[in-house]
Design a protein around this motif. Structure first.
Motif, PDB file in Angstrom:
ATOM      1  N   UNK A  22       0.829  -1.207   0.000  1.00 18.67           N
ATOM      2  CA  UNK A  22       0.000   0.000   0.000  1.00 18.67           C
ATOM      3  C   UNK A  22       0.865   1.260   0.000  1.00 18.67           C
ATOM      4  N   UNK A  23       1.873   1.293   0.855  1.00 15.50           N
ATOM      5  CA  UNK A  23       2.715   2.487   0.947  1.00 15.50           C
ATOM      6  C   UNK A  23       3.755   2.545  -0.163  1.00 15.50           C
ATOM      7  N   UNK A  24       4.055   1.390  -0.745  1.00 21.08           N
ATOM      8  CA  UNK A  24       4.916   1.364  -1.921  1.00 21.08           C
ATOM      9  C   UNK A  24       4.256   2.145  -3.054  1.00 21.08           C
ATOM     10  N   UNK A  25       2.964   1.902  -3.236  1.00 21.57           N
ATOM     11  CA  UNK A  25       2.219   2.587  -4.295  1.00 21.57           C
ATOM     12  C   UNK A  25       2.144   4.091  -4.077  1.00 21.57           C
ATOM     13  N   UNK A  26       2.068   4.504  -2.803  1.00 22.85           N
ATOM     14  CA  UNK A  26       2.041   5.926  -2.492  1.00 22.85           C
ATOM     15  C   UNK A  26       3.338   6.587  -2.952  1.00 22.85           C
ATOM     16  N   UNK A  27       4.460   5.884  -2.736  1.00 20.20           N
ATOM     17  CA  UNK A  27       5.755   6.447  -3.073  1.00 20.20           C
ATOM     18  C   UNK A  27       6.129   6.366  -4.541  1.00 20.20           C
ATOM     19  N   UNK A  28       5.477   5.466  -5.283  1.00 16.28           N
ATOM     20  CA  UNK A  28       5.830   5.265  -6.690  1.00 16.28           C
ATOM     21  C   UNK A  28       5.714   6.536  -7.532  1.00 16.28           C
ATOM     22  N   UNK A  29       4.808   7.417  -7.131  1.00 16.58           N
ATOM     23  CA  UNK A  29       4.550   8.630  -7.909  1.00 16.58           C
ATOM     24  C   UNK A  29       5.713   9.619  -7.841  1.00 16.58           C
ATOM     25  N   UNK A  30       6.532   9.545  -6.770  1.00 11.12           N
ATOM     26  CA  UNK A  30       7.530  10.573  -6.521  1.00 11.12           C
ATOM     27  C   UNK A  30       8.568  10.734  -7.638  1.00 11.12           C
ATOM     28  N   UNK A 142       7.712  -1.812   7.741  1.00 10.94           N
ATOM     29  CA  UNK A 142       7.086  -2.124   6.452  1.00 10.94           C
ATOM     30  C   UNK A 142       6.499  -0.862   5.814  1.00 10.94           C
ATOM     31  N   UNK A 143       5.853  -0.013   6.647  1.00 11.16           N
ATOM     32  CA  UNK A 143       5.290   1.243   6.154  1.00 11.16           C
ATOM     33  C   UNK A 143       6.408   2.148   5.638  1.00 11.16           C
ATOM     34  N   UNK A 144       7.437   2.301   6.455  1.00 16.65           N
ATOM     35  CA  UNK A 144       8.554   3.168   6.083  1.00 16.65           C
ATOM     36  C   UNK A 144       9.247   2.680   4.822  1.00 16.65           C
ATOM     37  N   UNK A 145       9.468   1.367   4.756  1.00 13.98           N
ATOM     38  CA  UNK A 145      10.142   0.799   3.596  1.00 13.98           C
ATOM     39  C   UNK A 145       9.331   1.044   2.333  1.00 13.98           C
ATOM     40  N   UNK A 146       8.011   0.788   2.421  1.00 13.08           N
ATOM     41  CA  UNK A 146       7.161   1.003   1.253  1.00 13.08           C
ATOM     42  C   UNK A 146       7.127   2.457   0.834  1.00 13.08           C
ATOM     43  N   UNK A 147       6.971   3.345   1.821  1.00 14.11           N
ATOM     44  CA  UNK A 147       6.831   4.767   1.534  1.00 14.11           C
ATOM     45  C   UNK A 147       8.117   5.370   0.983  1.00 14.11           C
ATOM     46  N   UNK A 148       9.261   4.895   1.500  1.00 10.37           N
ATOM     47  CA  UNK A 148      10.536   5.479   1.104  1.00 10.37           C
ATOM     48  C   UNK A 148      11.148   4.752  -0.094  1.00 10.37           C
ATOM     49  N   UNK A 149      11.011   3.422  -0.135  1.00  8.99           N
ATOM     50  CA  UNK A 149      11.607   2.686  -1.236  1.00  8.99           C
ATOM     51  C   UNK A 149      10.719   2.738  -2.489  1.00  8.99           C
ATOM     52  N   UNK A 150       9.454   3.126  -2.293  1.00  9.11           N
ATOM     53  CA  UNK A 150       8.545   3.253  -3.436  1.00  9.11           C
ATOM     54  C   UNK A 150       9.111   4.125  -4.538  1.00  9.11           C
ATOM     55  N   UNK A 151       9.585   5.335  -4.199  1.00  7.68           N
ATOM     56  CA  UNK A 151      10.200   6.172  -5.233  1.00  7.68           C
ATOM     57  C   UNK A 151      11.419   5.510  -5.876  1.00  7.68           C
ATOM     58  N   UNK A 152      12.172   4.748  -5.068  1.00  7.51           N
ATOM     59  CA  UNK A 152      13.339   4.072  -5.609  1.00  7.51           C
ATOM     60  C   UNK A 152      12.948   3.038  -6.657  1.00  7.51           C
ATOM     61  N   UNK A 251      17.231   7.753 -11.858  1.00  9.21           N
ATOM     62  CA  UNK A 251      18.101   6.729 -11.280  1.00  9.21           C
ATOM     63  C   UNK A 251      18.874   7.265 -10.075  1.00  9.21           C
ATOM     64  N   UNK A 252      19.342   8.513 -10.161  1.00 13.41           N
ATOM     65  CA  UNK A 252      20.053   9.130  -9.038  1.00 13.41           C
ATOM     66  C   UNK A 252      19.133   9.243  -7.823  1.00 13.41           C
ATOM     67  N   UNK A 253      17.936   9.746  -8.079  1.00 21.84           N
ATOM     68  CA  UNK A 253      16.956   9.914  -7.009  1.00 21.84           C
ATOM     69  C   UNK A 253      16.595   8.560  -6.405  1.00 21.84           C
ATOM     70  N   UNK A 254      16.412   7.571  -7.286  1.00 24.93           N
ATOM     71  CA  UNK A 254      16.076   6.223  -6.829  1.00 24.93           C
ATOM     72  C   UNK A 254      17.184   5.651  -5.958  1.00 24.93           C
ATOM     73  N   UNK A 255      18.436   5.873  -6.349  1.00 24.82           N
ATOM     74  CA  UNK A 255      19.572   5.354  -5.583  1.00 24.82           C
ATOM     75  C   UNK A 255      19.617   5.961  -4.181  1.00 24.82           C
ATOM     76  N   UNK A 256      19.445   7.275  -4.080  1.00 26.13           N
ATOM     77  CA  UNK A 256      19.467   7.953  -2.778  1.00 26.13           C
ATOM     78  C   UNK A 256      18.376   7.423  -1.866  1.00 26.13           C
ATOM     79  N   UNK A 257      17.164   7.327  -2.403  1.00 22.81           N
ATOM     80  CA  UNK A 257      16.027   6.908  -1.589  1.00 22.81           C
ATOM     81  C   UNK A 257      16.131   5.436  -1.208  1.00 22.81           C
ATOM     82  N   UNK A 258      16.599   4.601  -2.121  1.00 25.43           N
ATOM     83  CA  UNK A 258      16.731   3.175  -1.830  1.00 25.43           C
ATOM     84  C   UNK A 258      17.766   2.927  -0.736  1.00 25.43           C
ATOM     85  N   UNK A 259      18.918   3.562  -0.841  1.00 26.72           N
ATOM     86  CA  UNK A 259      19.973   3.404   0.174  1.00 26.72           C
ATOM     87  C   UNK A 259      19.483   3.920   1.528  1.00 26.72           C
ATOM     88  N   UNK A 260      18.811   5.071   1.513  1.00 23.11           N
ATOM     89  CA  UNK A 260      18.277   5.642   2.755  1.00 23.11           C
ATOM     90  C   UNK A 260      17.264   4.703   3.396  1.00 23.11           C
TER      91      UNK A 260
END
Length: 400
Positions: A22-30, A142-152, A251-260
């Motif tokens: 659910x939170x992955x989908x929220x972050x996908x738009x970023x 799980x919420x944090x991972x979905x919300x933050x890794x979603x953009x990644x 890709x740069x943005x995705x890398x930062x958010x994924x690592x974070x």
């Protein structure tokens, strides 16, 4: 006697997967925001509204969803939420007009309003008080991972097509829906649901808000609101800020958010319990707010990729530790009102998510640094609010 977390691993994995999706989908738009802005000629203000409308619909549905969770059962509400989420992502992926994107976010907000209290109440039902904080830590991770890794994930998948991330989200949400139908079992009996429902039957949105003013909950709810307010303003603008100021690619943005995200989740899963034992919930919340405010200001002055990465890692970590501390407290205070408290938690989160992105988008159009400075001010206000948090009184109330 309730089973231990280890004995219910399969059920917990399904529940955590549902909230993650659910939170992955929220972050996908970023990460696709800059591309959508260019393709559809949208302003930062419009993009902020697009995120905010999700929160508006979640706000309107959350109190109802909280009561539905207590009346009709946790499983049914979770399944309905996942199905709505799948449909919303599919519509967004197919949308070519702004109104279609808004429709998608409305349905997405409804889905979040169902999934979040449903999963939170389910987890609270199947865990003992002793293991509640650990379970809520996992849930928050799980919420944090979905919300933050979603953009990644969205940034990486967008390489195959700007709309592909949404078709991907729709597919995995539908798969989660089918899996939940066959694996999850309703944790409460019909008699237990009837008893809880009888106590909440006459409530409405206004009465629920009045109940939330109970001293046992209110300060925590206010912090939930202000946290969502500052966090959403920061995260909504992150990809736009990185694109406009540094020229970062998806890709740069995705890398930062994924690592974070990975950094934050590792700390959250393995160290959250120990940190709470050492500092206590109140001091941990105050420390995270101080760090968050300082780093939000630092975000406006750093320039190198490494510096941006380090600042982002620690500011997301601060937010990641705040969530489980608040959620655990509210769950322990809720008793038999898990649905109500989870629903109001979602409501106050939505209130913050409505104003935060909209304000962030407006400020971004004025000056790209203003949303981060704004987030820092909001976190400073949150810190001031925690001073009113009378910890001893809350502990005594929980003991009664």
């Amino acid at each position: 006697m309730k089973k231990t977390i280890k004995e219910q691993k399969a059920v917990l994995i399904i529940l955590l997967s549902n909230i993650f999706i659910a939170f992955l989908g929220v972050g996908l738009i970023v990460p696709v925001m800059p591309s959508f802005m260019d393709i559809m000629h949208l302003s930062g203000k419009t993009m902020g509204y697009l995120v905010a409308v999700f929160a508006v619909s979640q706000l309107l549905m959350s109190p109802l969803a909280g009561r539905f969770v207590d009346r009709y059962g946790r499983k049914k509400i979770i399944i309905i939420g996942l199905l709505l989420f799948s449909v919303s992502e599919l519509i967004f992926g197919l949308g070519t007009n702004v109104w279609v994107l808004y429709l998608s976010r409305v349905l997405g907000g409804f889905s979040a309003a169902f999934i979040m209290p449903g999963v939170t109440a389910y987890v609270a039902d199947i865990t003992s008080v002793q293991e509640r904080s650990k379970a809520m830590g996992y849930l928050s991770a799980a919420i944090s991972t979905g919300f933050i890794i979603g953009p990644g994930i969205g940034g990486f998948i967008a390489e195959y097509g700007i709309r592909f991330p949404f078709f991907f989200a729709a597919s995995i949400a539908f798969l989660a829906c089918i899996t939940s139908i066959f694996i999850l079992k309703e944790p409460l009996t019909k008699e237990q649901l009837a008893e809880i429902s009888a106590n909440t039957k006459q409530t409405n949105f206004i009465s629920d808000l009045r109940r939330s003013i109970n001293p046992l909950y209110f300060i925590a709810f206010i912090i939930v609101f202000v946290l969502a307010f500052g966090l959403s303003a920061y995260e909504t603008i992150f990809s736009l800020f990185s694109d406009h100021k540094f020229g970062y690619t998806p890709k740069d943005i995705a890398a930062i958010i994924t690592i974070s995200s990975i950094f934050g989740v590792i700390i959250q899963i393995f160290m959250f319990g120990k940190i709470v034992d050492i500092l206590g919930e109140k001091k941990l919340i105050q420390l995270c707010l101080i760090i968050g405010a300082i780093l939000a200001v630092a975000s406006t002055v750093v320039s190198s990729f490494l510096a941006v990465l380090v600042v982002t890692c620690f500011i997301f970590l601060a937010f990641d530790l705040l969530r489980p501390a608040l959620t655990t407290f509210l769950s322990k205070a809720a008793g038999k009102e898990q649905g109500f408290v989870a629903g109001m938690n979602s409501t106050y989160t939505s209130l913050g998510n409505i104003v935060g992105p909209a304000m962030g988008g407006i400020l971004f159009d004025v000056n790209i640094h203003y949303p981060y400075l704004f987030a820092a001010v909001i976190m400073g206000i949150s810190l001031g609010i925690t001073v009113m948090w009378k910890e001893k009184r809350l502990v005594e109330s929980l003991a009664e």
